[in-house]
Design a protein around this motif. Structure first.
Motif, PDB file in Angstrom:
ATOM      1  N   SER A  26     -23.267 -48.683 -67.047  1.00 10.81           N
ATOM      2  CA  SER A  26     -23.533 -47.121 -67.293  1.00 10.81           C
ATOM      3  C   SER A  26     -24.925 -46.592 -66.733  1.00 10.81           C
ATOM      4  CB  SER A  26     -23.831 -46.804 -68.741  1.00 10.81           C
ATOM      5  OG  SER A  26     -24.824 -47.573 -69.362  1.00 10.81           O
ATOM      6  N   ASP A  27     -25.886 -47.346 -66.253  1.00 14.50           N
ATOM      7  CA  ASP A  27     -27.119 -46.826 -65.886  1.00 14.50           C
ATOM      8  C   ASP A  27     -26.672 -46.608 -64.380  1.00 14.50           C
ATOM      9  OD1 ASP A  27     -29.965 -46.146 -65.703  1.00 14.50           O
ATOM     10  OD2 ASP A  27     -30.353 -48.151 -64.785  1.00 14.50           O
ATOM     11  N   ALA A  28     -26.032 -47.455 -63.678  1.00 12.45           N
ATOM     12  CA  ALA A  28     -25.690 -47.315 -62.220  1.00 12.45           C
ATOM     13  C   ALA A  28     -25.011 -45.942 -62.162  1.00 12.45           C
ATOM     14  CB  ALA A  28     -24.939 -48.474 -61.815  1.00 12.45           C
ATOM     15  N   ALA A  29     -24.214 -45.540 -63.063  1.00  8.50           N
ATOM     16  CA  ALA A  29     -23.404 -44.407 -62.950  1.00  8.50           C
ATOM     17  C   ALA A  29     -24.096 -43.191 -63.431  1.00  8.50           C
ATOM     18  CB  ALA A  29     -22.038 -44.659 -63.989  1.00  8.50           C
ATOM     19  N   GLY A  30     -25.364 -43.396 -63.618  1.00  8.69           N
ATOM     20  CA  GLY A  30     -26.119 -42.081 -63.841  1.00  8.69           C
ATOM     21  C   GLY A  30     -26.207 -41.999 -65.156  1.00  8.69           C
ATOM     22  N   MET A  31     -25.943 -42.755 -66.350  1.00  9.22           N
ATOM     23  CA  MET A  31     -26.004 -42.374 -67.569  1.00  9.22           C
ATOM     24  C   MET A  31     -27.187 -43.095 -67.927  1.00  9.22           C
ATOM     25  SD  MET A  31     -22.144 -43.233 -68.522  1.00  9.22           S
ATOM     26  CE  MET A  31     -22.211 -42.679 -70.170  1.00  9.22           C
TER      27      MET A  31
END
Length: 76
Positions: A26-31
């Motif tokens: 999720s962090d890699a997806a910008g979340m």
């Protein structure tokens, strides 16, 4: 047979492949709102909560112990 060839063989023979992931996906997806109030997404959707309670990210708000169910948003 080397390990890569064995892996390819197992993948081709599999009925399905299950891939698991943690918060890094999720962090890699910008979340990036889980642990930081600096996130534009956090401010967009939870800015009011930040202004009132000063949560430093979504997890801190989730685990906060409110004084009452009403403050927790769970009034029945």
């Amino acid at each position: 047979m080397n390990k890569i060839d064995e892996l390819i063989k197992q993948i081709k023979a599999a009925d399905a492949i299950l891939v698991g992931g943690g918060s890094g996906i999720s962090d890699a997806a910008g979340m990036d709102f889980w642990y930081s109030a600096d996130s534009p997404l956090f401010q967009k959707y939870f800015g009011d909560f930040y202004q009132k309670y000063h949560f430093n990210g979504l997890f801190q708000g989730y685990y906060n112990h409110f004084d009452s169910l009403e403050k927790n948003g769970l009034s029945f």
